[in-house]
Design a protein around this motif. Sequence first.
Motif, short mmCIF file in Angstrom:
data_model
loop_
_atom_site.label_atom_id
_atom_site.label_comp_id
_atom_site.label_asym_id
_atom_site.label_seq_id
_atom_site.Cartn_x
_atom_site.Cartn_y
_atom_site.Cartn_z
N ALA A 1 70.28 49.04 57.91
CA ALA A 1 68.97 47.41 57.47
C ALA A 1 67.72 47.11 58.35
O ALA A 1 66.94 46.97 58.13
N ALA A 2 67.66 46.90 59.71
CA ALA A 2 66.89 46.65 60.46
C ALA A 2 66.34 47.81 60.93
O ALA A 2 65.03 47.68 60.80
N LEU B 1 66.47 58.70 63.24
CA LEU B 1 67.26 58.71 63.99
C LEU B 1 68.63 58.41 63.51
O LEU B 1 68.54 57.47 64.42
N GLY C 1 75.32 58.88 61.58
CA GLY C 1 76.29 58.78 61.17
C GLY C 1 75.54 59.70 59.86
O GLY C 1 74.35 60.66 59.86
N PHE D 1 72.31 51.95 53.86
CA PHE D 1 73.55 51.69 53.11
C PHE D 1 73.83 50.75 53.29
O PHE D 1 73.21 49.96 54.16
N PRO E 1 83.38 45.86 51.14
CA PRO E 1 84.53 45.55 50.71
C PRO E 1 84.60 45.19 49.48
O PRO E 1 86.05 44.97 48.52
N VAL F 1 70.87 59.57 70.03
CA VAL F 1 69.88 59.33 70.70
C VAL F 1 71.08 58.87 71.84
O VAL F 1 71.62 58.00 72.03
N THR G 1 70.14 49.88 66.82
CA THR G 1 71.14 50.22 66.90
C THR G 1 72.74 50.19 66.54
O THR G 1 73.72 49.94 66.35
N VAL H 1 85.66 48.42 58.95
CA VAL H 1 84.88 48.49 58.26
C VAL H 1 83.88 48.41 58.10
O VAL H 1 83.48 46.93 58.29
N GLU I 1 86.94 39.13 53.69
CA GLU I 1 86.74 39.77 52.78
C GLU I 1 87.56 41.18 52.23
O GLU I 1 87.65 41.52 50.40
N ARG J 1 75.29 47.17 70.32
CA ARG J 1 75.55 48.31 71.00
C ARG J 1 74.01 48.20 72.18
O ARG J 1 73.01 48.84 71.27
N LEU K 1 72.32 52.29 75.22
CA LEU K 1 70.78 52.72 74.60
C LEU K 1 69.72 52.30 75.57
O LEU K 1 68.77 52.24 76.85
N ASP L 1 71.50 43.50 64.77
CA ASP L 1 72.69 42.97 64.75
C ASP L 1 72.75 43.44 66.56
O ASP L 1 73.74 43.14 67.39
N LEU M 1 73.99 39.41 61.32
CA LEU M 1 73.81 38.68 59.55
C LEU M 1 72.39 40.17 59.14
O LEU M 1 71.65 40.62 59.72
N GLY N 1 70.64 39.44 56.77
CA GLY N 1 69.33 38.76 56.48
C GLY N 1 68.51 38.92 57.66
O GLY N 1 67.16 39.39 57.63
P1 FAD Z 1 74.11 48.52 61.30
O1 FAD Z 1 73.99 47.81 59.76
O2 FAD Z 1 75.03 48.16 61.50
O3 FAD Z 1 72.93 50.14 61.58
C1 FAD Z 1 73.10 50.70 62.72
C2 FAD Z 1 72.69 51.51 62.25
O4 FAD Z 1 72.88 52.33 63.66
C3 FAD Z 1 74.72 52.58 61.96
O5 FAD Z 1 74.32 53.11 61.27
C4 FAD Z 1 73.84 54.24 63.40
O6 FAD Z 1 74.85 54.84 63.27
C5 FAD Z 1 73.32 53.62 63.69
N1 FAD Z 1 73.26 53.79 65.63
C6 FAD Z 1 73.83 53.41 66.12
N2 FAD Z 1 74.28 53.68 67.30
C7 FAD Z 1 73.07 55.29 67.59
C8 FAD Z 1 71.88 56.26 68.12
N3 FAD Z 1 72.53 56.04 69.08
N4 FAD Z 1 71.60 57.06 67.58
C9 FAD Z 1 71.04 56.97 66.57
N5 FAD Z 1 71.68 56.44 65.71
C10 FAD Z 1 72.12 55.02 66.19
N6 FAD Z 1 76.18 40.31 56.26
C11 FAD Z 1 75.02 38.82 55.29
O7 FAD Z 1 74.86 38.43 56.03
N7 FAD Z 1 75.31 39.44 54.42
C12 FAD Z 1 76.98 39.90 54.22
O8 FAD Z 1 77.55 39.51 52.61
C13 FAD Z 1 77.55 40.89 55.15
N8 FAD Z 1 78.67 41.30 55.20
C14 FAD Z 1 79.08 42.14 55.61
C15 FAD Z 1 80.31 43.39 55.36
C16 FAD Z 1 80.31 44.68 55.88
C17 FAD Z 1 82.29 44.78 55.85
C18 FAD Z 1 80.52 44.88 57.46
C19 FAD Z 1 80.04 45.70 58.29
C20 FAD Z 1 78.72 43.70 58.17
C21 FAD Z 1 78.34 42.97 56.44
N9 FAD Z 1 77.39 41.91 57.07
C22 FAD Z 1 77.21 40.64 56.25
C23 FAD Z 1 76.47 42.09 58.74
C24 FAD Z 1 75.21 43.12 58.20
O9 FAD Z 1 75.54 44.57 57.50
C25 FAD Z 1 74.27 43.66 59.46
O10 FAD Z 1 73.85 42.60 60.09
C26 FAD Z 1 73.40 44.87 59.29
O11 FAD Z 1 73.94 45.97 58.95
C27 FAD Z 1 72.95 45.02 61.36
O12 FAD Z 1 71.77 45.51 60.48
P2 FAD Z 1 71.62 47.04 61.68
O13 FAD Z 1 70.44 47.83 61.24
O14 FAD Z 1 70.89 46.27 62.55
O15 FAD Z 1 72.85 47.65 62.28
#
Ligand code: FAD
Length: 548
Positions: A10-11, A31, A34, A39, A45, A80, A110, A130, A161, A245, A248, A280, A297, A299
């Motif tokens: 997401a971020a 980078l 996974g 995705f 869910p 990383v 991350t 999940v 969920e 996480r 780093l 996150d 979350l 958003g």
């Molecule tokens: P992530 O989406 O966790 O992505 C981080 C990525 O960084 C991962 O792919 C990981 O593999 C990669 N990574 C980590 N460390 C390293 C490294 N050292 N080197 C390379 N890559 C690395 N939020 C909502 O608002 N509404 C919902 O309905 C909702 N439902 C959810 C349902 C589920 C099952 C889950 C798991 C989460 C849900 N969330 C929901 C929360 C939402 O998905 C997260 O808040 C959001 O994905 C956070 O985005 P992010 O990019 O910070 O982290």
Amino acid sequence: MKIVVIGGVAAGASAATKARRVNENAEIIILEKGPYVSFANCGLPYYVGGDIKKKDNLLLVTPELFKKRFRIEVRLHHEVVAIDAKEKTITVQSPENSYKEQYDKLIIATGAEPVKPSLPGIDLPQVFTVSTVPDAESIVEHLAAGAQSAVVVGGGFIGLETAEALLQKGVNTTLIQRSQQLAKNFDVEFSRPLERHLQELGCKLVFGQSLSKIIGEEKVEAVELTDGRQLPTDLVIMAVGVRPRVQLAQIAGLQIGQSGGILVNAAMQTSDPFIYAAGDVVESLHLVSGRKVRIPLAGSANKQGRVAGANAAGGKLLFKGVLGTAIIKVGKLTIARTGLSEKEAQEAGKDYFVSYSPLNSHASYYPGAQGMIIKLVAENFTGRLLGAQIIGSLGVDKRIDVLATAIYAGLSVFDLENLDLAYAPPYGAAKDPVIMSGMIAANIVRGEIKQVTPQQLEELKKQAGIVVLDVRAREEFAKEAIEGAVNIPVDELRSRYEEIDPEKTILIYCRSGYRSYLASRFLQQKGYKVFNVSGGFLAYKMDVQVKK
Ligand code: FAD
């Protein structure tokens, strides 16, 4: 300029694509450790439950599209493992080798990892979190291979969920919650209708327990609870929370905030001006409490990523903060929240009151109207809105978003009374539930009505000098009533009010709070000391009608 993004969901994906829109000349690399980028974790869910049929529907942007449309290079299976902030390099572990990559600007996205407590049996192949597409695929495969029972540990959003998804698949599901409350980021009374509805869906609930071990040699056979009970099961789903996480960031010497997330400013810049962070993994400013919080979350992750990406590429965007607005569907119920819950308002030392408003999703004469209960938390005297929680089965989503917008804009319950919202019978009411909840709360601030909450009623009714007066119709009273209540239907009150001892304090209730409001106004003007029970019998029981 070379921008490197760690984490491609997401971020990270938002950051990289926004950076491209701001700066066509930058070299941008994602980078991702996974097998997938960009995705839809939030859809996992629903893939398990079968609402989303194809795994590919969860993959929003592929590495090929990143390349073709955005000229962004995605390296999958690249983790990383270290950041050298002084040298502006990172160390990357790829499937082939370990190498260093230089950056001008780095974005850490991350995310957060699911907590997997160290328990005997936790590494058995039928124990899941999940969190990723492979997690969900694996669960789906086990179900297809004949798994018939599951234990879900944790009653937060992901646990709820996933339990719903498993029930939908006909899996014999038990949900275990360590505390006495599901959905702990809501006030406790919102757990009760969820519990009832989950049980209607066939879910078994165990409160006050966690796992002490998972039993089985090569495959899961049962779980053992902390009280020694053993529950046979084919699958175990661990949904006991996530942690950011930040390893780093720690290696890079970045400042970690009090809440445990990476400390960032409004530009999403960390304590190192060349390193940004989003999603996150960071902590955010709560716009109502003023505190730093971690609310993982999607958003916020997307918006923060966009800001981080823009700024890393030379732009100037700011992320103001969060309200923790969230919504979740459990079967036919929806619960949603924004701003502060009552518990959080208390913790933040706010001078607040709450009001409950049981209302209909749309005009009751138009087919299909469903009940909802809105709980507002607002500041005493000013009426400024601090938070809202809603439970219902229809129309909860739009009401929570209106309320979130109102809180963001600093509106009060008096503003809610005056909102000009769209209305036609299939969609709402001439006085929309948001407006009605504002009117009810505004009447309290204006002193037009004094109220007690259903929780206060429980305490007060034990005291001497209290009368609990039920002003519903006789038939309603005969069916079910609050213990110890006396019944004078509102339409008989003018001729019978003298039956009530004027020395006593009267707590009045009806079904939803409307008839008791009328009765309160009448009795007050007759000199009685009267308190309306906020939200009436529906809020007392947290009884939400669920459509069949
Ligand atoms: P992530 O989406 O966790 O992505 C981080 C990525 O960084 C991962 O792919 C990981 O593999 C990669 N990574 C980590 N460390 C390293 C490294 N050292 N080197 C390379 N890559 C690395 N939020 C909502 O608002 N509404 C919902 O309905 C909702 N439902 C959810 C349902 C589920 C099952 C889950 C798991 C989460 C849900 N969330 C929901 C929360 C939402 O998905 C997260 O808040 C959001 O994905 C956070 O985005 P992010 O990019 O910070 O982290």
